[in-house]
Design an enzyme around this catalytic site. Structure first.
Site, short mmCIF file in Angstrom:
data_model
loop_
_atom_site.label_atom_id
_atom_site.label_comp_id
_atom_site.label_asym_id
_atom_site.label_seq_id
_atom_site.Cartn_x
_atom_site.Cartn_y
_atom_site.Cartn_z
N ARG A 111 0.89 -1.18 0.00
CA ARG A 111 0.00 0.00 0.00
C ARG A 111 0.91 1.22 0.00
O ARG A 111 1.70 1.41 0.95
CB ARG A 111 -0.91 -0.01 1.23
CG ARG A 111 -1.61 1.32 1.43
CD ARG A 111 -2.75 1.24 2.42
NE ARG A 111 -3.88 0.54 1.84
CZ ARG A 111 -5.11 0.58 2.32
NH1 ARG A 111 -5.38 1.29 3.40
NH2 ARG A 111 -6.09 -0.08 1.73
N GLN A 141 -9.98 -3.89 -3.97
CA GLN A 141 -11.31 -3.43 -3.56
C GLN A 141 -12.26 -3.45 -4.76
O GLN A 141 -13.40 -3.93 -4.66
CB GLN A 141 -11.22 -2.01 -2.98
CG GLN A 141 -12.54 -1.44 -2.54
CD GLN A 141 -13.03 -1.99 -1.21
OE1 GLN A 141 -12.30 -1.95 -0.22
NE2 GLN A 141 -14.24 -2.51 -1.16
N ARG A 300 -13.68 -8.63 0.73
CA ARG A 300 -12.23 -8.42 0.55
C ARG A 300 -11.49 -9.70 0.93
O ARG A 300 -10.55 -10.11 0.25
CB ARG A 300 -11.74 -7.26 1.43
CG ARG A 300 -12.30 -5.90 1.09
CD ARG A 300 -11.83 -5.39 -0.25
NE ARG A 300 -10.38 -5.23 -0.34
CZ ARG A 300 -9.66 -4.28 0.26
NH1 ARG A 300 -10.25 -3.39 1.04
NH2 ARG A 300 -8.36 -4.20 0.08
N1 NVA Z 1 -9.83 6.76 -1.53
C1 NVA Z 1 -9.53 6.26 -0.20
C2 NVA Z 1 -9.77 4.79 -0.15
C3 NVA Z 1 -9.52 4.18 1.20
C4 NVA Z 1 -9.73 2.70 1.22
C5 NVA Z 1 -8.10 6.61 0.16
O1 NVA Z 1 -7.22 6.46 -0.68
O2 NVA Z 1 -7.87 7.05 1.29
N1 CP Z 2 -11.29 -0.28 1.97
C1 CP Z 2 -10.04 -0.36 2.44
O1 CP Z 2 -9.07 -0.58 1.71
O2 CP Z 2 -9.94 -0.22 3.79
P1 CP Z 2 -8.60 -0.06 4.61
O3 CP Z 2 -8.02 1.29 4.29
O4 CP Z 2 -9.04 -0.17 6.04
O5 CP Z 2 -7.65 -1.16 4.21
#
Ligand code: NVA
Ligand code: CP
Length: 325
Positions: A111, A141, A300
């Site tokens: 991430r 997602q 998920r």
């Molecule tokens: N668009 C949001 C998604 C979180 C799962 C972000 O990047 O913070």
């Molecule tokens: N939807 C999602 O990716 O949630 P998190 O940021 O908690 O991983």
């Protein structure tokens, strides 16, 4: 899927690294693993002895726990690696990190803030790399959401999802994953938050083959009229700055009971979470009868398991050849 230079390794960096038939086969496998998990089927130890490294540059609840629990359920092991705890945080390069982790683990999930970072990781890794969210896309997602939509609506063909809000990573993945499965996607967003032109063109090119329509709308009311799914996401993503101008521009895109009524009583409400009740959606909708947000969160787990099984076992042959049964 994206192919690394050294040898043929599959990476999921954006949803469309999968071909339409591969995405659909992956979702079918996720549904199968879900049914087997719910039935307590013992074949779940498919990944015994396998290790997943999970690099996080920013926080996570669902992505981390769904990958970690999924790996445990499949008999494998997952490592949570915050960049602050890795030498990455002290300046070790992404390339060296990718090369080293590839000597220890079977698959890497990352991430990251900048999409280029996950691309660089995949360039130097000799094991599969999964994008667990970047500023460009959130493919695990988007793909999991297609499973949730199929479960609730019975299929994708002729169905329409309207996304209201900033055309961010989530909107991009919905456009790409929707196109892959043949779901129409309408992105309703203010000009300050328009979708990435390249992603939009890619989604539309896929949609031309799968029979879906991917469109962009300024007017949220026009976008939601008669749709099957109303979807929103946070107005300010991780790593972005909230400005009064941005928040003001997004105000007409808030999901309210009136917006849901314009969609119709058949419509379901979706959100990838985490959410801010009272900002992008009001609590009455988020916690109301049309909301399927926790089914989404659960899926998920099943999608991640299917992806790991596809990448690391012979079941991958079925997914990558695009066979749904
Ligand atoms: N668009 C949001 C998604 C979180 C799962 C972000 O990047 O913070
Ligand atoms: N939807 C999602 O990716 O949630 P998190 O940021 O908690 O991983």
């Amino acid at each position: 899927m994206a192919v690394s230079s050294a040898k043929t390794v599959f990476h999921l960096l954006t949803d469309d690294d999968l071909a339409p038939e591969q995405a659909q086969a992956l979702i079918a496998l996720a549904a199968e693993l879900k049914a087997q998990h719910q039935a307590g089927h013992p074949q779940h130890h498919l990944l015994r002895g396998k290790t997943l490294a999970m690099i996080f540059q920013k926080p996570s609840t669902r992505t981390r726990v769904a990958f970690e629990a999924g790996m445990a359920q499949l008999g494998g092991h997952a490592l949570y690696l915050s960049t602050n705890d890795l030498q990455l945080g002290r300046g070790e390069t992404i390339a060296d990190t990718a090369r080293v982790l590839s000597r220890y683990v079977d698959v890497i999930m990352a991430r990251v803030f900048k999409h280029a970072d996950v691309v660089e990781l995949a360039t130097y890794a000799t094991v599969p790399v999964i994008n667990g969210l970047s500023d460009l896309a959130h493919p695990t997602q988007g793909l999991a959401d297609m499973l949730t939509i199929k479960e609730h609506l019975g299929g994708w063909e002729g169905r329409t999802l309207a996304y209201l809000g900033c055309a961010n990573n989530m909107a991009h993945s919905l456009a790409l994953s929707g196109a892959l499965v043949g779901l129409n996607v309408r992105l309703a967003c203010p000009p300050v938050c328009a979708p990435d032109a390249t992603i939009l063109a890619r989604a539309q090119a896929i949609a031309a083959k799968t029979g879906a329509q991917i469109t962009v709308h300024a007017d949220p009311w026009e976008a939601v009229a008669g749709v099957d799914v109303v979807y929103t996401d946070v107005w300010v993503s991780m790593g972005q700055q909230a400005t009064p101008t941005l928040l003001e521009a997004l105000r007409p895109y808030q999901v309210t009971p009136a917006i849901m009524a314009a969609a119709g009583p058949q419509a379901i409400f979706m959100h990838c979470l985490p959410m801010y009740r009272g900002q992008e959606v009001v609590a009455e909708v988020a916690d109301g009868p049309q909301s399927v947000i926790f089914d989404q969160a659960e899926n998920r787990l099943h999608l991640h398991k299917a992806l790991l099984v596809a990448l690391l076992t012979d079941a991958g042959t079925r997914v990558f050849s695009g066979t749904t049964a």
